[in-house]
Design an enzyme around this catalytic site. Structure first.
Site, PDB file in Angstrom:
ATOM      1  N   ASP A  99     -10.559  -3.533   4.234  1.00 31.62           N
ATOM      2  CA  ASP A  99      -9.315  -3.809   3.522  1.00 31.62           C
ATOM      3  C   ASP A  99      -9.635  -3.727   2.036  1.00 31.62           C
ATOM      4  O   ASP A  99     -10.668  -4.254   1.590  1.00 31.62           O
ATOM      5  CB  ASP A  99      -8.801  -5.214   3.839  1.00 31.62           C
ATOM      6  CG  ASP A  99      -8.205  -5.332   5.237  1.00 31.62           C
ATOM      7  OD1 ASP A  99      -8.363  -4.388   6.034  1.00 31.62           O
ATOM      8  OD2 ASP A  99      -7.581  -6.375   5.519  1.00 31.62           O
ATOM      9  N   HIS A 159     -16.731  -1.758   8.105  1.00 31.73           N
ATOM     10  CA  HIS A 159     -16.881  -1.047   9.372  1.00 31.73           C
ATOM     11  C   HIS A 159     -17.234   0.418   9.129  1.00 31.73           C
ATOM     12  O   HIS A 159     -17.001   0.961   8.051  1.00 31.73           O
ATOM     13  CB  HIS A 159     -15.570  -1.140  10.161  1.00 31.73           C
ATOM     14  CG  HIS A 159     -15.141  -2.549  10.462  1.00 31.73           C
ATOM     15  ND1 HIS A 159     -15.139  -3.069  11.747  1.00 31.73           N
ATOM     16  CD2 HIS A 159     -14.698  -3.550   9.654  1.00 31.73           C
ATOM     17  CE1 HIS A 159     -14.715  -4.322  11.708  1.00 31.73           C
ATOM     18  NE2 HIS A 159     -14.436  -4.639  10.447  1.00 31.73           N
ATOM     19  N   SER A 260     -15.801  -8.129  -3.146  1.00 30.92           N
ATOM     20  CA  SER A 260     -16.557  -7.248  -4.018  1.00 30.92           C
ATOM     21  C   SER A 260     -16.010  -5.834  -3.941  1.00 30.92           C
ATOM     22  O   SER A 260     -14.807  -5.635  -3.816  1.00 30.92           O
ATOM     23  CB  SER A 260     -18.037  -7.282  -3.672  1.00 30.92           C
ATOM     24  OG  SER A 260     -18.787  -6.695  -4.712  1.00 30.92           O
TER      25      SER A 260
END
Length: 292
Positions: A99, A159, A260
């Site tokens: 995200d 991922h 981050s």
């Protein structure tokens, strides 16, 4: 209370003040403190910390698999309920590993990319290692880069963007500058200064690409499932860590603690997917890059 919160958040949008508060501080000391604080197993501390976090940000835990957390760390690194991040099934597509809000993105030219408009940095500086710098800039020349910023309230796990193999992780200890747009427009070569890890990967077809997670202020550590050590500011090496990890598209690779940036670099043959541009908010699994 809401009016006070709104006034405070508007105040923090003032660039000079935001930069001062989030950067002109003992960054590394505070980051280490956050690592310690986030592990405290005290229900009152955890609830109070999450309440403060919600006050400062748009934290939404409705998607979280858990609704109660033993530590603040558990909330930072929370899993999502199953099925909330469908993976783009097109084999020609590299999906977003996280995200994020898309930052600077575009073509890699003369070994140079951008962290913000007017603020370039070189792949040589980012990669730091002479061995990496000898191989990768030439392999990626003419390819595409994407900057993906994870805010503190977002889902923090990342991922695999495609069926892929991870062969090496190179950990580079460094500073912990904030990585928000205000800092990126002020601090030259910021990503090259911060703590980061270079993940050398190949697609199932053998195409090489890089994923570079970059830590920031209050990010206590990075965890990769393929590496049996927690990478943080106290870890000094060995910097080059051989791996032999295979991932299916969308499979979890690791996580940040807090928030981050992830940088992705691919060679010629890929382009930005439709709609991917600076400021675009996307979710893990959505189309990020597509084969030409």
């Amino acid at each position: 209370m809401m009016k006070i919160r709104d006034k405070f958040q508007n105040l923090m949008l003032q660039e000079d003040l935001n930069f001062l508060v989030t950067n002109r501080i003992p960054r590394i000391t505070l980051t280490r403190f956050m690592g310690w604080w986030s592990q405290l197993r005290n229900p009152l501390i955890v609830k109070a910390s999450i309440a403060v976090w919600r006050w400062f940000t748009d934290l939404d835990l409705s998607e979280s698999k858990q609704q109660t957390f033993a530590t603040l760390h558990a909330c930072f690194t929370r899993e999502l309920k199953p099925g909330l991040r469908p993976i783009d099934p097109n084999p020609a597509v590299m999906s977003s590993p996280c995200d994020c809000i898309v930052g600077a993105c575009g073509v890699i030219s003369d070994g140079m990319v951008f962290q913000a408009k007017g603020f370039p940095y070189t792949l040589d500086s980012l990669l730091s290692s002479p061995d990496l710098a000898q191989r990768w800039p030439s392999a990626l020349e003419g390819g595409t880069f994407v900057t993906m910023r994870l805010t503190s309230s977002m889902y923090h796990r990342f991922h695999a963007p495609c069926d892929a193999h991870l062969s090496h992780v190179t950990y580079i200890s460094g500073d912990t500058w904030n990585v928000n747009p205000i800092a990126l427009a002020r601090v030259k070569e910021l990503f090259c200064k911060n703590e980061r890890a270079v993940l050398q990967m190949k697609t199932a077809e053998g195409t090489p690409f890089l994923i570079v997670p970059v830590a920031a202020v209050l990010v206590a550590s990075m965890r990769f499932h393929a590496v049996d050590v927690l990478l943080n500011l106290r870890y000094k090496g060995p910097n080059d860590i051989p791996c032999d990890a295979h991932y299916s598209k969308g499979q979890e690779m690791g996580w940040f603690e807090h928030g981050s940036t992830i940088l992705v670099f691919v060679p010629p043959g890929y382009a930005l997917a439709a709609g991917i541009e600076n400021g675009k908010r996307i979710r893990m699994g959505e189309a990020l890059l597509v084969k030409n």
